[in-house]
Design a protein around this motif. Structure first.
Motif, PDB file in Angstrom:
ATOM      1  N   GLU A 170       0.990  -1.046   0.054  1.00 60.72           N
ATOM      2  CA  GLU A 170      -0.038   0.360  -0.062  1.00 60.72           C
ATOM      3  C   GLU A 170       0.851   1.211   0.065  1.00 60.72           C
ATOM      4  O   GLU A 170       0.173   2.495  -0.620  1.00 60.72           O
ATOM      5  N   VAL A 171       1.958   0.991   0.811  1.00 63.82           N
ATOM      6  CA  VAL A 171       2.512   2.480   0.899  1.00 63.82           C
ATOM      7  C   VAL A 171       3.622   2.996  -1.191  1.00 63.82           C
ATOM      8  O   VAL A 171       3.377   3.437  -1.372  1.00 63.82           O
ATOM      9  N   VAL A 172       3.590   1.608  -1.479  1.00 62.48           N
ATOM     10  CA  VAL A 172       4.467   1.974  -2.807  1.00 62.48           C
ATOM     11  C   VAL A 172       3.590   2.663  -3.642  1.00 62.48           C
ATOM     12  O   VAL A 172       2.997   2.983  -4.911  1.00 62.48           O
ATOM     13  N   ARG A 173       1.799   1.995  -3.764  1.00 64.46           N
ATOM     14  CA  ARG A 173       1.219   2.553  -4.068  1.00 64.46           C
ATOM     15  C   ARG A 173       0.510   4.196  -4.434  1.00 64.46           C
ATOM     16  O   ARG A 173       0.439   4.579  -5.626  1.00 64.46           O
ATOM     17  N   ARG A 174       0.201   4.074  -2.684  1.00 59.37           N
ATOM     18  CA  ARG A 174       0.104   5.945  -2.596  1.00 59.37           C
ATOM     19  C   ARG A 174       1.174   6.402  -3.130  1.00 59.37           C
ATOM     20  O   ARG A 174       1.193   7.640  -4.305  1.00 59.37           O
ATOM     21  N   ARG A 175       3.101   5.912  -3.532  1.00 52.63           N
ATOM     22  CA  ARG A 175       3.593   6.711  -4.180  1.00 52.63           C
ATOM     23  C   ARG A 175       3.399   6.656  -5.326  1.00 52.63           C
ATOM     24  O   ARG A 175       3.658   7.782  -6.059  1.00 52.63           O
ATOM     25  N   LEU A 176       2.733   5.030  -6.016  1.00 53.94           N
ATOM     26  CA  LEU A 176       2.362   5.852  -7.503  1.00 53.94           C
ATOM     27  C   LEU A 176       1.207   6.511  -7.777  1.00 53.94           C
ATOM     28  O   LEU A 176       1.307   7.629  -8.940  1.00 53.94           O
ATOM     29  N   GLU A 177       0.179   6.599  -6.923  1.00 52.11           N
ATOM     30  CA  GLU A 177      -0.545   8.292  -7.170  1.00 52.11           C
ATOM     31  C   GLU A 177      -0.003   9.748  -6.742  1.00 52.11           C
ATOM     32  O   GLU A 177      -1.005  10.091  -7.524  1.00 52.11           O
ATOM     33  N   VAL A 178       0.457   9.412  -6.413  1.00 49.93           N
ATOM     34  CA  VAL A 178       1.555  10.837  -5.939  1.00 49.93           C
ATOM     35  C   VAL A 178       1.313  10.985  -7.733  1.00 49.93           C
ATOM     36  O   VAL A 178       1.332  12.294  -8.044  1.00 49.93           O
ATOM     37  N   THR A 179       2.317  10.481  -7.961  1.00 55.77           N
ATOM     38  CA  THR A 179       2.845  10.472  -9.046  1.00 55.77           C
ATOM     39  C   THR A 179       2.498  10.925 -10.375  1.00 55.77           C
ATOM     40  O   THR A 179       2.396  11.737 -11.494  1.00 55.77           O
ATOM     41  N   GLU A 180       1.335  10.214 -10.248  1.00 55.06           N
ATOM     42  CA  GLU A 180       0.410  10.077 -11.331  1.00 55.06           C
ATOM     43  C   GLU A 180      -0.442  12.030 -11.073  1.00 55.06           C
ATOM     44  O   GLU A 180      -0.569  11.675 -12.055  1.00 55.06           O
ATOM     45  N   ALA A 181      -0.730  12.433  -9.423  1.00 55.65           N
ATOM     46  CA  ALA A 181      -1.299  13.722  -9.884  1.00 55.65           C
ATOM     47  C   ALA A 181      -0.786  14.397 -10.100  1.00 55.65           C
ATOM     48  O   ALA A 181      -1.035  15.182 -10.824  1.00 55.65           O
ATOM     49  N   ASN A 182       0.400  14.051  -9.451  1.00 52.12           N
ATOM     50  CA  ASN A 182       1.869  15.407 -10.050  1.00 52.12           C
ATOM     51  C   ASN A 182       1.576  15.677 -11.584  1.00 52.12           C
ATOM     52  O   ASN A 182       1.839  16.989 -12.258  1.00 52.12           O
ATOM     53  N   LEU A 183       1.576  14.411 -12.313  1.00 51.91           N
ATOM     54  CA  LEU A 183       1.571  14.598 -14.011  1.00 51.91           C
ATOM     55  C   LEU A 183       0.897  14.738 -14.519  1.00 51.91           C
ATOM     56  O   LEU A 183       0.582  14.933 -15.415  1.00 51.91           O
ATOM     57  N   ARG A 184      -0.772  14.838 -14.192  1.00 55.71           N
ATOM     58  CA  ARG A 184      -1.597  15.611 -14.617  1.00 55.71           C
ATOM     59  C   ARG A 184      -1.828  16.519 -14.045  1.00 55.71           C
ATOM     60  O   ARG A 184      -2.007  17.501 -14.918  1.00 55.71           O
ATOM     61  N   GLN A 185      -1.027  17.683 -12.776  1.00 54.73           N
ATOM     62  CA  GLN A 185      -1.095  18.990 -13.250  1.00 54.73           C
ATOM     63  C   GLN A 185      -0.200  19.221 -13.823  1.00 54.73           C
ATOM     64  O   GLN A 185      -0.669  19.838 -14.368  1.00 54.73           O
ATOM     65  N   ALA A 186       0.632  18.620 -13.783  1.00 51.70           N
ATOM     66  CA  ALA A 186       2.043  19.119 -15.488  1.00 51.70           C
ATOM     67  C   ALA A 186       1.171  19.046 -16.382  1.00 51.70           C
ATOM     68  O   ALA A 186       1.378  19.891 -17.976  1.00 51.70           O
ATOM     69  N   ASP A 187       0.601  18.474 -16.561  1.00 52.39           N
ATOM     70  CA  ASP A 187      -0.498  17.663 -18.381  1.00 52.39           C
ATOM     71  C   ASP A 187      -1.208  19.509 -18.163  1.00 52.39           C
ATOM     72  O   ASP A 187      -1.019  19.961 -19.429  1.00 52.39           O
ATOM     73  N   LYS A 188      -1.964  19.895 -17.314  1.00 53.64           N
ATOM     74  CA  LYS A 188      -3.020  20.773 -17.190  1.00 53.64           C
ATOM     75  C   LYS A 188      -2.430  21.750 -17.220  1.00 53.64           C
ATOM     76  O   LYS A 188      -2.624  23.373 -18.533  1.00 53.64           O
ATOM     77  N   ALA A 189      -0.988  22.728 -16.846  1.00 48.25           N
ATOM     78  CA  ALA A 189       0.030  23.508 -16.960  1.00 48.25           C
ATOM     79  C   ALA A 189      -0.060  23.680 -18.055  1.00 48.25           C
ATOM     80  O   ALA A 189       0.879  24.872 -18.565  1.00 48.25           O
ATOM     81  N   MET A 190       0.958  22.772 -18.941  1.00 52.31           N
ATOM     82  CA  MET A 190       0.796  22.934 -19.926  1.00 52.31           C
ATOM     83  C   MET A 190      -0.221  22.646 -21.109  1.00 52.31           C
ATOM     84  O   MET A 190       0.500  23.930 -22.139  1.00 52.31           O
ATOM     85  N   ALA A 191      -1.141  22.476 -20.403  1.00 51.79           N
ATOM     86  CA  ALA A 191      -2.419  23.135 -21.703  1.00 51.79           C
ATOM     87  C   ALA A 191      -2.368  24.327 -21.580  1.00 51.79           C
ATOM     88  O   ALA A 191      -2.997  24.783 -22.534  1.00 51.79           O
TER      89      ALA A 191
END
Length: 395
Positions: A170-191
């Motif tokens: 579960e610790v590793v899963r949460r880290r994955l979810e954080v990186t996916e959220a950061n990716l979505r934020q960076a993708d929106k900033a690019m748009a």
């Protein structure tokens, strides 16, 4: 030396009319002492001047009475809302959709293809920022997400072989979810480095120039939809209350039949309808903003910002109230409310007792005591008295 013989003898009777001349000043006494009577430069002229003034005015003549002062007043003719009539209100044309467009992220503008007054379709490019920093950040977040995903897949395989606990997975899963959220934020900033038109409209004005650095949410252009226009008009308190008593916006439109006249097309009346009513008065003007919609006639060019006026027909029997300025009300010795009514025949004012109700702004409602056609003084009421003659201002 002045010879006072004949002159004083001839004016003895005239001097006797003056109270401060002693009665024993007979001519023979004056003649006897004339050799000892000397006058200075001022006295030499004061006596002849006194004689001339007394002879001109005459003895015992009374002063003429002062002319009657006729006070100017401002009058108000009492009307009745029961008679109905037409009313006009100033307003301005605005776009139904009018927004300030700006970027959600800061940066330097490298593309600004639109011009003021240009029509732009929905989704068209309005401006663009330099996106190199945002593209680099997006790539970093993609790499971190990919690493976190691979780590999660490896730990999931270990968990299936009972090599690690569920807690570690579960610790590793949460880290994955954080990186996916950061990716979505960076993708929106690019748009967000591309500013697009939200609907079909027109560029009203540009707030910045090309190659300027702008902050997040800083206005870049004023964008509006000229296909749907409205009128923003200011209504006084009394008329706002009248409209509220009618009921819904639809009922107001049917009862008052509002029309719009654009200043640039004077004489052309456009049917309109009520859309919104602000229930809070302006802090300065104490008026209420009312929004009316209308459809632009074919062949008539109407743009946001034009001045206009709203014309309404007040039906007979709508209110039945009589409102007068509060300054026209004063009190008598017994504390009763009175107004000063102007009498056309005599040109004088007479006090009349009235019954008052609630105040509305600077006006007060009269329940009884006045009739349609009465003319009352609205300024300086405290300075009037019964039977005083006045002159209406402007006459």
């Amino acid at each position: 030396m002045v010879n006072l013989g004949a002159s004083w003898v001839n004016h003895t009777r005239l001097l006797s009319c003056v109270p401060w001349v002693r009665r024993d000043h007979k001519p023979e006494n004056i003649m006897r002492k004339r050799s000892d009577f000397r006058l200075g430069s001022l006295g030499r002229w004061s006596v002849p001047l006194l004689m001339a003034a007394l002879m001109a005015n005459g003895c015992g003549q009374e002063a003429e009475p002062a002319a009657e002062v006729i006070r100017p007043v401002r009058l108000l003719t009492i009307g009745s809302d029961n008679t109905g009539g037409q009313r006009e209100y100033p307003g301005r044309v605005v776009s139904a959709e009018e927004v300030l467009l700006g970027f959600e992220v800061p940066g330097r503008i490298i593309e600004l293809p639109v011009r003021e007054g240009q029509d732009v379709a929905a989704g068209a490019l309005v401006a663009r920022l330099d996106d190199r920093d945002y593209a680099a950040q997006l790539e970093r977040e993609q790499a971190r997400r990919n690493e976190a995903r691979a780590n999660f897949q490896r730990n999931q395989a270990l968990y299936e072989r009972d090599a690690i606990s569920l807690r570690d997975l579960e610790v590793v899963r949460r880290r994955l979810e954080v990186t996916e959220a950061n990716l979505r934020q960076a993708d929106k900033a690019m748009a967000d480095t591309r500013l697009l038109a939200p609907f079909d409209g027109r560029i009203a004005n540009r707030q910045v120039e090309n190659f300027e650095n702008v902050q997040a949410k800083q206005p870049v252009v004023m964008f509006l939809d000229n296909s749907t226009l409205e009128i923003k008009a200011s209504f006084p308190e009394t008329d706002f209350l009248l409209m509220n008593r009618i009921g819904s916006l639809v009922a107001m439109t049917e009862a008052l039949k509002p029309q719009v006249e654009i200043s640039a097309a004077s004489g052309a009346l456009i049917p309109s309808y009520f859309k919104e009513m602000r229930n809070v008065a302006d802090a300065v003007t104490r008026t209420f903003e009312v929004t009316l919609g209308f459809v632009s006639p074919e062949g008539m060019t109407i743009a946001s910002g034009m001045t206009a006026k709203v014309i309404m027909q007040i039906p007979a029997g709508t209110t039945g109230r009589t409102l007068i300025p509060a300054a026209a009300i004063t009190g008598d010795a017994e504390g009763r409310s009175i107004v000063w009514v102007f009498d056309e025949a005599t040109g004088a004012v007479n006090a009349r007792q009235v019954e008052v109700s609630q105040m509305t702004g600077e006006s007060i409602e009269i329940v009884s005591g006045l009739e349609v056609g009465d003319r009352i003084a609205v300024l300086g009421a405290k300075n009037l008295r019964e039977g005083m003659r006045v002159r209406p201002q402007g006459q």
